[in-house]
Design a protein around this motif. Structure first.
Motif, PDB file in Angstrom:
ATOM      1  N   LEU A   1      33.582  33.495  32.995  1.00 32.66           N
ATOM      2  CA  LEU A   1      34.867  33.695  33.652  1.00 32.66           C
ATOM      3  C   LEU A   1      35.435  32.324  33.979  1.00 32.66           C
ATOM      4  O   LEU A   1      34.775  31.497  34.624  1.00 32.66           O
ATOM      5  N   VAL A   2      36.679  32.034  33.508  1.00 33.86           N
ATOM      6  CA  VAL A   2      37.310  30.736  33.769  1.00 33.86           C
ATOM      7  C   VAL A   2      38.623  30.941  34.503  1.00 33.86           C
ATOM      8  O   VAL A   2      39.358  31.898  34.241  1.00 33.86           O
ATOM      9  N   ILE A   3      38.925  30.018  35.410  1.00 36.96           N
ATOM     10  CA  ILE A   3      40.148  30.072  36.200  1.00 36.96           C
ATOM     11  C   ILE A   3      40.709  28.666  36.361  1.00 36.96           C
ATOM     12  O   ILE A   3      40.011  27.674  36.126  1.00 36.96           O
ATOM     13  N   ASN A   4      41.984  28.572  36.748  1.00 35.99           N
ATOM     14  CA  ASN A   4      42.513  27.320  37.279  1.00 35.99           C
ATOM     15  C   ASN A   4      42.698  27.491  38.777  1.00 35.99           C
ATOM     16  O   ASN A   4      42.948  28.598  39.268  1.00 35.99           O
ATOM     17  N   ALA A   5      42.548  26.406  39.512  1.00 33.07           N
ATOM     18  CA  ALA A   5      42.681  26.489  40.968  1.00 33.07           C
ATOM     19  C   ALA A   5      43.175  25.166  41.517  1.00 33.07           C
ATOM     20  O   ALA A   5      42.917  24.096  40.952  1.00 33.07           O
ATOM     21  N   SER A   6      43.913  25.256  42.636  1.00 33.50           N
ATOM     22  CA  SER A   6      44.402  24.079  43.343  1.00 33.50           C
ATOM     23  C   SER A   6      43.916  24.128  44.776  1.00 33.50           C
ATOM     24  O   SER A   6      43.804  25.198  45.384  1.00 33.50           O
TER      25      SER A   6
ATOM     26  N   GLY B   1      43.775  36.123  45.823  1.00 34.83           N
ATOM     27  CA  GLY B   1      42.446  35.850  45.296  1.00 34.83           C
ATOM     28  C   GLY B   1      42.250  36.406  43.909  1.00 34.83           C
ATOM     29  O   GLY B   1      43.085  37.156  43.393  1.00 34.83           O
ATOM     30  N   ILE B   2      41.161  36.002  43.298  1.00 35.15           N
ATOM     31  CA  ILE B   2      40.704  36.594  42.042  1.00 35.15           C
ATOM     32  C   ILE B   2      39.443  37.379  42.369  1.00 35.15           C
ATOM     33  O   ILE B   2      38.503  36.860  42.999  1.00 35.15           O
ATOM     34  N   TYR B   3      39.454  38.630  41.948  1.00 35.21           N
ATOM     35  CA  TYR B   3      38.417  39.572  42.333  1.00 35.21           C
ATOM     36  C   TYR B   3      37.756  40.166  41.100  1.00 35.21           C
ATOM     37  O   TYR B   3      38.341  40.207  40.016  1.00 35.21           O
ATOM     38  N   LEU B   4      36.535  40.642  41.296  1.00 36.23           N
ATOM     39  CA  LEU B   4      35.705  41.120  40.193  1.00 36.23           C
ATOM     40  C   LEU B   4      35.086  42.459  40.562  1.00 36.23           C
ATOM     41  O   LEU B   4      34.660  42.660  41.703  1.00 36.23           O
ATOM     42  N   ARG B   5      35.079  43.361  39.592  1.00 43.25           N
ATOM     43  CA  ARG B   5      34.450  44.655  39.830  1.00 43.25           C
ATOM     44  C   ARG B   5      33.814  45.166  38.543  1.00 43.25           C
ATOM     45  O   ARG B   5      34.343  44.962  37.461  1.00 43.25           O
ATOM     46  N   GLN B   6      32.679  45.821  38.689  1.00 45.15           N
ATOM     47  CA  GLN B   6      31.980  46.422  37.551  1.00 45.15           C
ATOM     48  C   GLN B   6      32.270  47.905  37.488  1.00 45.15           C
ATOM     49  O   GLN B   6      32.355  48.586  38.506  1.00 45.15           O
ATOM     50  N   GLY B   7      32.453  48.415  36.267  1.00 43.84           N
ATOM     51  CA  GLY B   7      32.635  49.842  36.042  1.00 43.84           C
ATOM     52  C   GLY B   7      31.733  50.302  34.913  1.00 43.84           C
ATOM     53  O   GLY B   7      31.008  49.502  34.341  1.00 43.84           O
ATOM     54  N   PRO B   8      31.755  51.620  34.584  1.00 48.00           N
ATOM     55  CA  PRO B   8      32.724  52.621  35.028  1.00 48.00           C
ATOM     56  C   PRO B   8      32.483  53.160  36.435  1.00 48.00           C
ATOM     57  O   PRO B   8      33.415  53.567  37.110  1.00 48.00           O
TER      58      PRO B   8
ATOM     59  N   PRO C   1      41.227  23.215  51.447  1.00 46.28           N
ATOM     60  CA  PRO C   1      41.168  24.663  51.223  1.00 46.28           C
ATOM     61  C   PRO C   1      41.792  25.040  49.885  1.00 46.28           C
ATOM     62  O   PRO C   1      42.699  24.361  49.385  1.00 46.28           O
ATOM     63  N   VAL C   2      41.338  26.125  49.304  1.00 45.31           N
ATOM     64  CA  VAL C   2      41.945  26.675  48.096  1.00 45.31           C
ATOM     65  C   VAL C   2      43.334  27.203  48.445  1.00 45.31           C
ATOM     66  O   VAL C   2      43.499  27.944  49.420  1.00 45.31           O
ATOM     67  N   THR C   3      44.344  26.807  47.668  1.00 49.03           N
ATOM     68  CA  THR C   3      45.720  27.238  47.931  1.00 49.03           C
ATOM     69  C   THR C   3      46.325  28.055  46.804  1.00 49.03           C
ATOM     70  O   THR C   3      47.214  28.867  47.036  1.00 49.03           O
ATOM     71  N   GLU C   4      45.886  27.832  45.554  1.00 49.70           N
ATOM     72  CA  GLU C   4      46.414  28.560  44.405  1.00 49.70           C
ATOM     73  C   GLU C   4      45.290  28.798  43.417  1.00 49.70           C
ATOM     74  O   GLU C   4      44.332  28.005  43.336  1.00 49.70           O
ATOM     75  N   MET C   5      45.433  29.867  42.628  1.00 49.59           N
ATOM     76  CA  MET C   5      44.467  30.128  41.570  1.00 49.59           C
ATOM     77  C   MET C   5      45.126  30.975  40.490  1.00 49.59           C
ATOM     78  O   MET C   5      46.154  31.633  40.724  1.00 49.59           O
ATOM     79  N   GLY C   6      44.563  30.967  39.292  1.00 49.63           N
ATOM     80  CA  GLY C   6      45.132  31.754  38.200  1.00 49.63           C
ATOM     81  C   GLY C   6      44.078  32.213  37.227  1.00 49.63           C
ATOM     82  O   GLY C   6      43.037  31.571  37.040  1.00 49.63           O
ATOM     83  N   ILE C   7      44.370  33.342  36.591  1.00 46.62           N
ATOM     84  CA  ILE C   7      43.519  33.882  35.542  1.00 46.62           C
ATOM     85  C   ILE C   7      44.431  34.530  34.511  1.00 46.62           C
ATOM     86  O   ILE C   7      45.495  35.053  34.855  1.00 46.62           O
ATOM     87  N   GLU C   8      44.053  34.469  33.245  1.00 48.97           N
ATOM     88  CA  GLU C   8      44.814  35.117  32.191  1.00 48.97           C
ATOM     89  C   GLU C   8      43.930  36.073  31.395  1.00 48.97           C
ATOM     90  O   GLU C   8      42.718  36.138  31.585  1.00 48.97           O
ATOM     91  N   ARG C   9      44.573  36.780  30.470  1.00 48.90           N
ATOM     92  CA  ARG C   9      43.935  37.907  29.782  1.00 48.90           C
ATOM     93  C   ARG C   9      42.747  37.516  28.928  1.00 48.90           C
ATOM     94  O   ARG C   9      41.870  38.335  28.667  1.00 48.90           O
ATOM     95  N   ASP C  10      42.668  36.243  28.447  1.00 50.66           N
ATOM     96  CA  ASP C  10      41.512  35.783  27.684  1.00 50.66           C
ATOM     97  C   ASP C  10      40.603  34.893  28.525  1.00 50.66           C
ATOM     98  O   ASP C  10      39.810  34.112  28.000  1.00 50.66           O
ATOM     99  N   GLY C  11      40.674  35.041  29.845  1.00 47.63           N
ATOM    100  CA  GLY C  11      39.892  34.192  30.734  1.00 47.63           C
ATOM    101  C   GLY C  11      38.527  34.736  31.082  1.00 47.63           C
ATOM    102  O   GLY C  11      37.811  34.125  31.898  1.00 47.63           O
ATOM    103  N   PHE C  12      38.128  35.863  30.491  1.00 51.21           N
ATOM    104  CA  PHE C  12      36.832  36.485  30.787  1.00 51.21           C
ATOM    105  C   PHE C  12      36.269  36.993  29.471  1.00 51.21           C
ATOM    106  O   PHE C  12      36.722  38.001  28.942  1.00 51.21           O
TER     107      PHE C  12
ATOM    108  N   ALA D   1      35.045  38.918  45.789  1.00 47.65           N
ATOM    109  CA  ALA D   1      36.070  37.880  45.824  1.00 47.65           C
ATOM    110  C   ALA D   1      35.471  36.620  45.226  1.00 47.65           C
ATOM    111  O   ALA D   1      34.691  35.922  45.875  1.00 47.65           O
ATOM    112  N   VAL D   2      35.823  36.314  43.982  1.00 44.20           N
ATOM    113  CA  VAL D   2      35.253  35.117  43.361  1.00 44.20           C
ATOM    114  C   VAL D   2      35.913  33.860  43.893  1.00 44.20           C
ATOM    115  O   VAL D   2      35.306  32.788  43.928  1.00 44.20           O
ATOM    116  N   VAL D   3      37.175  33.958  44.308  1.00 40.77           N
ATOM    117  CA  VAL D   3      37.847  32.856  44.983  1.00 40.77           C
ATOM    118  C   VAL D   3      39.044  33.423  45.735  1.00 40.77           C
ATOM    119  O   VAL D   3      39.694  34.365  45.272  1.00 40.77           O
ATOM    120  N   GLU D   4      39.323  32.883  46.937  1.00 39.01           N
ATOM    121  CA  GLU D   4      40.459  33.326  47.743  1.00 39.01           C
ATOM    122  C   GLU D   4      41.130  32.122  48.377  1.00 39.01           C
ATOM    123  O   GLU D   4      40.497  31.083  48.616  1.00 39.01           O
TER     124      GLU D   4
END
Length: 560
Positions: free
Chosen positions: A537-542, A482-489, A521-532, A496-499
């Motif tokens: 927030l942008v992702i690719n998903a299959s 999955g792609i997950y999100l958390r706020q800090g500090p 069902p969601v089977t694949e997903m991706g995020i890169e360093r300039d995706g947020f 879980a934004v997508v699993e």
């Protein structure tokens, strides 16, 4: 419990918990999906759906700027001859809601220098975009672009790849393998005059509207060299030169004479990784030994015109791991570093405890590469993965590094593997660096301190890819990615934004089986360093399978 807030729905899954309110996201928007026509010379999706039109089919991880301009590398389904599959780079302005626009594809002429009317073959890595402008940067592979006469009177050709960008509107050449060609010395390796770059591994970064930062490999006396560089482009041309002017490439650090900060006795970098850049600063990882580092870390460099500028150490091999017992230190750091002007996100590992995975060759993708993998590793490829690893964010302003998620408390793995590169006898790889095909590992994280529109406070949000599952006989049994999100500090609850296994219609209302109406069902997903970037927030998903499924690029907004 792990909480997911998706378009008003709340979903929970088992993992570590933090007693804090979860971050919320808006409903997902479709940037582009398999139902959209690819804009080409013979198909304008705004008014035509002729037989020459091809639909999008597969996607790399997208990038986005703070104004919701999304840039992607995508392909159509395979074809032959005049109907060959389309490979290209595309943008869509999600804030304005305008259609997808082509930046370059296989029908696009490589920008000058090009006296051979050469067109692109492939953008071999994911494209990136400046955080504060609409300038993108992408690598491009192609046949030679320049024919010229040598001193002995013979003719030769050069220039089979480069970095292409659009700071002034049209796409121009930002870097090229033409440094040895008379008149184009501004493309040469700065520390080795007269030497051209061999290849530009990874994905180039862009900052300040017209500055590209990149990794470059070259050869001197049959010895391979590497480094990280940048080049300032200007809206000016000279005869036979690109419209980016003739400013030279500037060296940031290399494995020839750049000393690893703090090493005593002095040790030269053995490897450097493709940089990230923002606000005329670059961040990159560098080590004494890429495979087994004992020195090195993640460094900040000013892009002020100085060759080999002083490097500020942000985190290093041997540094204390935040949140772990005293004298627990990093022994691995990831190369894929995300940077947004204040915050730097990265992967790190510690300890000696390892788990064994047996990697199996892919079953989808390039046929030659799949066959070569199975020939080399018919019984699989065994690797050792750190048991203790995590995702971290470093704050440049106050000098602190904080943990975002770690194993085994939150997840079981942040490292992903793929078999990629050039298959012997097939020419340059169509999706890698021209380096030999092999197993590669990567971790994926992106950070934004601008969800609330300001960088003056210490609040950040980090998005990352992770896996939960038990290893059985060298393989994860029924893993959840999955792609997950958390706020800090201060850590909020993980979102879980997508699993894998989620209903695909959460991302895309068209993710259904047309004949039955069944949800894919969601089977694949991706995020890169300039995706947020900003709050986008942008992702690719299959969803489903490559042959009988759905895929696309999707955007959500992280709510304040």
């Amino acid at each position: 419990m792990l909480t997911a807030v998706l378009g008003g729905a709340t979903i929970a899954a088992a993992t570590g918990a933090v007693d804090a309110a979860p971050v919320a996201i808006s409903a997902w928007q479709v940037v582009v999906n398999n139902g959209d026509f690819m804009p080409t010379d013979t198909c304008n999706p705004s008014y035509s759906s002729t037989p020459s039109c091809r639909t999008f089919n597969s996607y790399n991880q997208p990038s986005v700027n703070a104004n919701q301009l999304v840039v992607i590398r995508a392909r159509s389904r395979g074809g032959q001859g005049a109907q060959q599959n389309v490979h290209g780079v595309y943008v869509r302005d999600m804030a304005a809601g305008t259609p997808v626009v082509r930046v370059l594809d296989r029908d696009t002429l490589v920008p000058p220098p090009n006296n051979l009317d050469t067109t692109f073959i492939e953008p071999p890595s994911f494209p990136r975009i400046d955080i504060g402008s609409d300038t993108i940067a992408a690598r491009g592979n192609h046949q030679p672009v320049w024919e010229y006469v040598l001193s002995d009177g013979s003719e030769t050709r050069a220039g089979t790849s480069g970095i292409y960008t659009n700071p002034f509107g049209p796409v121009i050449t930002g870097a090229s393998k033409l440094g040895v060609v008379p008149g184009f010395s501004f493309f040469e390796v700065p520390e080795a005059p007269g030497t051209p770059f061999d290849v530009f591994p990874g994905a180039p970064a862009v900052t300040d509207g017209a500055t590209i930062a990149f990794k470059g490999n070259y050869t001197v006396d049959a010895i391979g060299k590497t480094g990280v560089y940048y080049r300032d482009l200007v809206d000016a041309s000279i005869p036979m030169a690109p419209a980016g002017g003739s400013n030279p490439v500037v060296l940031i650090a290399n494995n020839t004479n750049t000393v690893i900060p703090g090493s005593d006795p002095p040790v030269i970098f053995g490897s450097t990784a493709p940089p990230s850049a923002a606000d005329r600063e670059a961040v990159f990882a560098g080590f004494d030994n890429e495979d087994d580092p004992t020195l090195g870390g993640i460094y900040l460099a000013p892009l002020d015109g100085t060759s080999q500028p002083p490097l500020a150490t942000l985190v290093s091999i041997g540094a204390q791991v935040p949140g772990e017992p005293i004298q627990t230190t990093f022994n691995r750091l990831g190369e894929g570093v995300s940077f947004d002007r204040r915050f730097v996100a990265f992967w790190g590992a510690w300890g000696t405890e390892m788990k064994t995975l047996v990697l199996q060759c892919p079953t989808e993708g390039n046929r030659n590469r799949i066959a070569f993998c199975n020939e080399q590793y018919p019984e699989g490829f065994e690797v050792e993965v750190p048991v203790h690893q995590g995702i971290f964010v470093h704050d440049l302003k106050n000098g602190t590094t904080r943990v975002v998620a770690r194993t085994p408390r939150d997840f079981d793995d942040f490292v992903y593997w793929n078999f990629s590169g050039r298959v012997p006898g097939t020419g340059e790889g169509d999706d890698e660096d021209g380096e030999p095909a092999r197993w590669r590992s990567a971790s994926f994280v992106a950070v934004s301190g601008l969800v609330d529109g300001r960088l003056s406070d210490a609040t950040f949000h980090a998005a990352f890819k992770a896996r939960a599952g038990e290893v059985v006989y060298g393989a994860y049994a029924d893993p959840v990615d999955g792609i997950y999100l958390r706020q800090g500090p201060g850590l909020s609850r993980l979102v879980a934004v997508v699993e894998t296994g989620m209903d695909g219609t959460i991302l895309d209302p068209e993710a259904i089986v047309a004949e039955t109406g069944a949800v894919l069902p969601v089977t694949e997903m991706g995020i890169e360093r300039d995706g947020f970037r900003g709050n986008s927030l942008v992702i690719n998903a299959s969803m489903g399978t490559e042959e009988a499924g759905w895929a696309g690029i999707y955007l959500t907004e992280v709510l304040k």
